[in-house]
Design a protein around this motif. Structure first.
Motif, PDB file in Angstrom:
ATOM      1  N   ALA A  94     -49.165 -28.921  42.395  1.00 55.91           N
ATOM      2  CA  ALA A  94     -50.311 -29.043  41.505  1.00 55.91           C
ATOM      3  C   ALA A  94     -50.584 -27.749  40.758  1.00 55.91           C
ATOM      4  O   ALA A  94     -50.200 -26.665  41.205  1.00 55.91           O
ATOM      5  N   SER A  95     -51.283 -27.879  39.641  1.00 52.03           N
ATOM      6  CA  SER A  95     -51.688 -26.702  38.886  1.00 52.03           C
ATOM      7  C   SER A  95     -52.539 -25.765  39.719  1.00 52.03           C
ATOM      8  O   SER A  95     -52.486 -24.543  39.544  1.00 52.03           O
ATOM      9  N   GLU A  96     -53.336 -26.324  40.620  1.00 49.42           N
ATOM     10  CA  GLU A  96     -54.174 -25.526  41.497  1.00 49.42           C
ATOM     11  C   GLU A  96     -54.516 -26.347  42.736  1.00 49.42           C
ATOM     12  O   GLU A  96     -54.473 -27.583  42.712  1.00 49.42           O
ATOM     13  N   PRO A  97     -54.852 -25.694  43.850  1.00 45.47           N
ATOM     14  CA  PRO A  97     -55.195 -26.436  45.067  1.00 45.47           C
ATOM     15  C   PRO A  97     -56.398 -27.346  44.850  1.00 45.47           C
ATOM     16  O   PRO A  97     -57.372 -26.960  44.197  1.00 45.47           O
ATOM     17  N   HIS A  98     -56.328 -28.555  45.429  1.00 49.85           N
ATOM     18  CA  HIS A  98     -57.458 -29.463  45.293  1.00 49.85           C
ATOM     19  C   HIS A  98     -58.400 -29.414  46.496  1.00 49.85           C
ATOM     20  O   HIS A  98     -59.372 -30.180  46.549  1.00 49.85           O
ATOM     21  N   ASP A  99     -58.092 -28.543  47.445  1.00 43.43           N
ATOM     22  CA  ASP A  99     -58.998 -28.310  48.563  1.00 43.43           C
ATOM     23  C   ASP A  99     -58.753 -26.894  49.078  1.00 43.43           C
ATOM     24  O   ASP A  99     -57.928 -26.153  48.539  1.00 43.43           O
ATOM     25  N   ASP A 100     -59.491 -26.505  50.108  1.00 41.26           N
ATOM     26  CA  ASP A 100     -59.400 -25.137  50.636  1.00 41.26           C
ATOM     27  C   ASP A 100     -58.712 -25.091  51.993  1.00 41.26           C
ATOM     28  O   ASP A 100     -58.841 -24.107  52.734  1.00 41.26           O
ATOM     29  N   ARG A 101     -57.956 -26.121  52.316  1.00 43.38           N
ATOM     30  CA  ARG A 101     -57.226 -26.105  53.570  1.00 43.38           C
ATOM     31  C   ARG A 101     -56.112 -25.073  53.517  1.00 43.38           C
ATOM     32  O   ARG A 101     -55.582 -24.753  52.442  1.00 43.38           O
ATOM     33  N   PRO A 102     -55.702 -24.536  54.670  1.00 46.16           N
ATOM     34  CA  PRO A 102     -54.572 -23.607  54.683  1.00 46.16           C
ATOM     35  C   PRO A 102     -53.281 -24.324  54.329  1.00 46.16           C
ATOM     36  O   PRO A 102     -53.178 -25.551  54.440  1.00 46.16           O
ATOM     37  N   GLY A 103     -52.294 -23.565  53.916  1.00 48.39           N
ATOM     38  CA  GLY A 103     -50.979 -24.122  53.628  1.00 48.39           C
ATOM     39  C   GLY A 103     -50.597 -24.134  52.174  1.00 48.39           C
ATOM     40  O   GLY A 103     -49.437 -24.374  51.841  1.00 48.39           O
ATOM     41  N   TRP A 104     -51.545 -23.901  51.275  1.00 53.78           N
ATOM     42  CA  TRP A 104     -51.218 -23.845  49.853  1.00 53.78           C
ATOM     43  C   TRP A 104     -50.470 -22.548  49.544  1.00 53.78           C
ATOM     44  O   TRP A 104     -50.853 -21.478  50.010  1.00 53.78           O
ATOM     45  N   THR A 105     -49.428 -22.656  48.737  1.00 57.31           N
ATOM     46  CA  THR A 105     -48.626 -21.502  48.336  1.00 57.31           C
ATOM     47  C   THR A 105     -48.494 -21.488  46.824  1.00 57.31           C
ATOM     48  O   THR A 105     -48.138 -22.505  46.223  1.00 57.31           O
ATOM     49  N   GLU A 106     -48.759 -20.340  46.207  1.00 62.84           N
ATOM     50  CA  GLU A 106     -48.624 -20.230  44.759  1.00 62.84           C
ATOM     51  C   GLU A 106     -47.206 -19.805  44.399  1.00 62.84           C
ATOM     52  O   GLU A 106     -46.632 -18.915  45.035  1.00 62.84           O
ATOM     53  N   LEU A 107     -46.651 -20.445  43.388  1.00 66.84           N
ATOM     54  CA  LEU A 107     -45.337 -20.051  42.893  1.00 66.84           C
ATOM     55  C   LEU A 107     -45.463 -18.799  42.039  1.00 66.84           C
ATOM     56  O   LEU A 107     -46.443 -18.639  41.305  1.00 66.84           O
ATOM     57  N   PRO A 108     -44.457 -17.932  42.095  1.00 64.17           N
ATOM     58  CA  PRO A 108     -44.426 -16.829  41.136  1.00 64.17           C
ATOM     59  C   PRO A 108     -44.148 -17.370  39.740  1.00 64.17           C
ATOM     60  O   PRO A 108     -43.591 -18.469  39.583  1.00 64.17           O
ATOM     61  N   ASP A 109     -44.567 -16.627  38.733  1.00 69.23           N
ATOM     62  CA  ASP A 109     -44.267 -17.043  37.367  1.00 69.23           C
ATOM     63  C   ASP A 109     -42.760 -16.989  37.140  1.00 69.23           C
ATOM     64  O   ASP A 109     -42.034 -16.243  37.795  1.00 69.23           O
ATOM     65  N   ARG A 110     -42.295 -17.797  36.186  1.00 66.97           N
ATOM     66  CA  ARG A 110     -40.863 -17.887  35.856  1.00 66.97           C
ATOM     67  C   ARG A 110     -40.069 -18.389  37.055  1.00 66.97           C
ATOM     68  O   ARG A 110     -39.076 -17.784  37.473  1.00 66.97           O
ATOM     69  N   ALA A 111     -40.495 -19.523  37.621  1.00 67.83           N
ATOM     70  CA  ALA A 111     -39.827 -20.065  38.808  1.00 67.83           C
ATOM     71  C   ALA A 111     -39.626 -21.563  38.665  1.00 67.83           C
ATOM     72  O   ALA A 111     -40.392 -22.257  37.995  1.00 67.83           O
TER      73      ALA A 111
END
Length: 250
Positions: free
Chosen positions: A214-231
């Motif tokens: 997703a463009s951004e997490p839809h909740d605040d649970r643990p486990g979300w990881t952001e991709l680095p740009d250009r990936a």
């Protein structure tokens, strides 16, 4: 510009992904938390979902804000699926205002969305038209930058390129013409391919059970990881693979 999400996992209602989370895509249409460009995504929306054994997904797309459509919550409450892709739209200047320009775009088993923009469109990317045969140009779904990007991706898929390669090569080709933002999201209902190029992209994996991109997490649970740009991201229910994308030639 725009927010989008893809889900693969156990069969659930559309609402469990799109409406019920505290920072759902529904809420992101007026209150995104991590959107870098634009503030409100009220120029259209759409959701595509799979209903096996039919491999071709259904789509529901409309103009205007998602919160103004009285049918959305009814559909979200009763329609069930194990795979979906949805988006809310903040349009690019000069793009078509009708629902044909609202993601997800589709062809055969594929659903596709573009979060970003092609500055200077259409003049800045006119050279890309040479990549497409005339019949593909005539089939372009809408008059907007995202529809052109989808036509380029689909052309590569039909030529036999795997999803990740089709997205990566399209990003490189478009970025060589203009300083574009190209967060792309593609699924066939069994796997997800995505790019982070100029805006945020996150994923959350529960191995063997479900994956959300997703463009951004839809909740605040643990486990979300952001991709680095250009990936480039390739995901299934069993795992996620992330690799850097090549910069376009100077």
């Amino acid at each position: 510009m725009c927010r989008h999400i893809a889900y693969l996992g156990p069969e659930i209602t559309l609402g469990e992904v799109l409406v019920e989370p505290p920072h759902s895509l529904y809420r992101q249409s007026w209150a995104p938390r991590r959107q870098r460009y634009g503030t409100v995504n009220a120029d259209g929306f759409g959701v595509g979902w799979y209903a096996p054994p039919d491999p071709v997904p259904a789509r529901y797309r409309r103009t205007g804000p998602i919160w103004a459509d009285p049918s959305v919550k009814d559909l979200a409450r009763v329609v069930r699926t194990g795979a979906l892709l949805a988006a809310v739209r903040d349009t690019t200047d000069g793009s078509a205002p009708d629902e044909s320009a609202a993601a997800p775009y589709g062809a055969g088993p594929w659903l596709f969305s573009h979060n970003g923009a092609l500055p200077g469109w259409p003049e800045s990317v006119a050279g890309l038209v040479a990549e497409l045969p005339p019949e593909d140009l005539l089939r372009i779904e809408a008059r907007c930058d995202s529809a052109l990007v989808w036509a380029l991706v689909l052309h590569r898929l039909r030529a036999g390129q795997p999803p990740g390669e089709a997205l990566a090569d399209t990003v490189t080709a478009v970025a060589a013409h203009t300083d574009a933002r190209l967060n792309l999201l593609l699924t066939d209902g069994t796997a997800i391919a995505a790019t982070a190029w100029g805006d945020t992209l996150w994923h959350r994996l529960e191995p063997g059970r479900q994956v959300v991109v997703a463009s951004e997490p839809h909740d605040d649970r643990p486990g979300w990881t952001e991709l680095p740009d250009r990936a480039l991201l390739l995901a299934t229910r069993d795992g996620v693979d992330v690799t850097p994308l090549k910069e376009p030639p100077a």
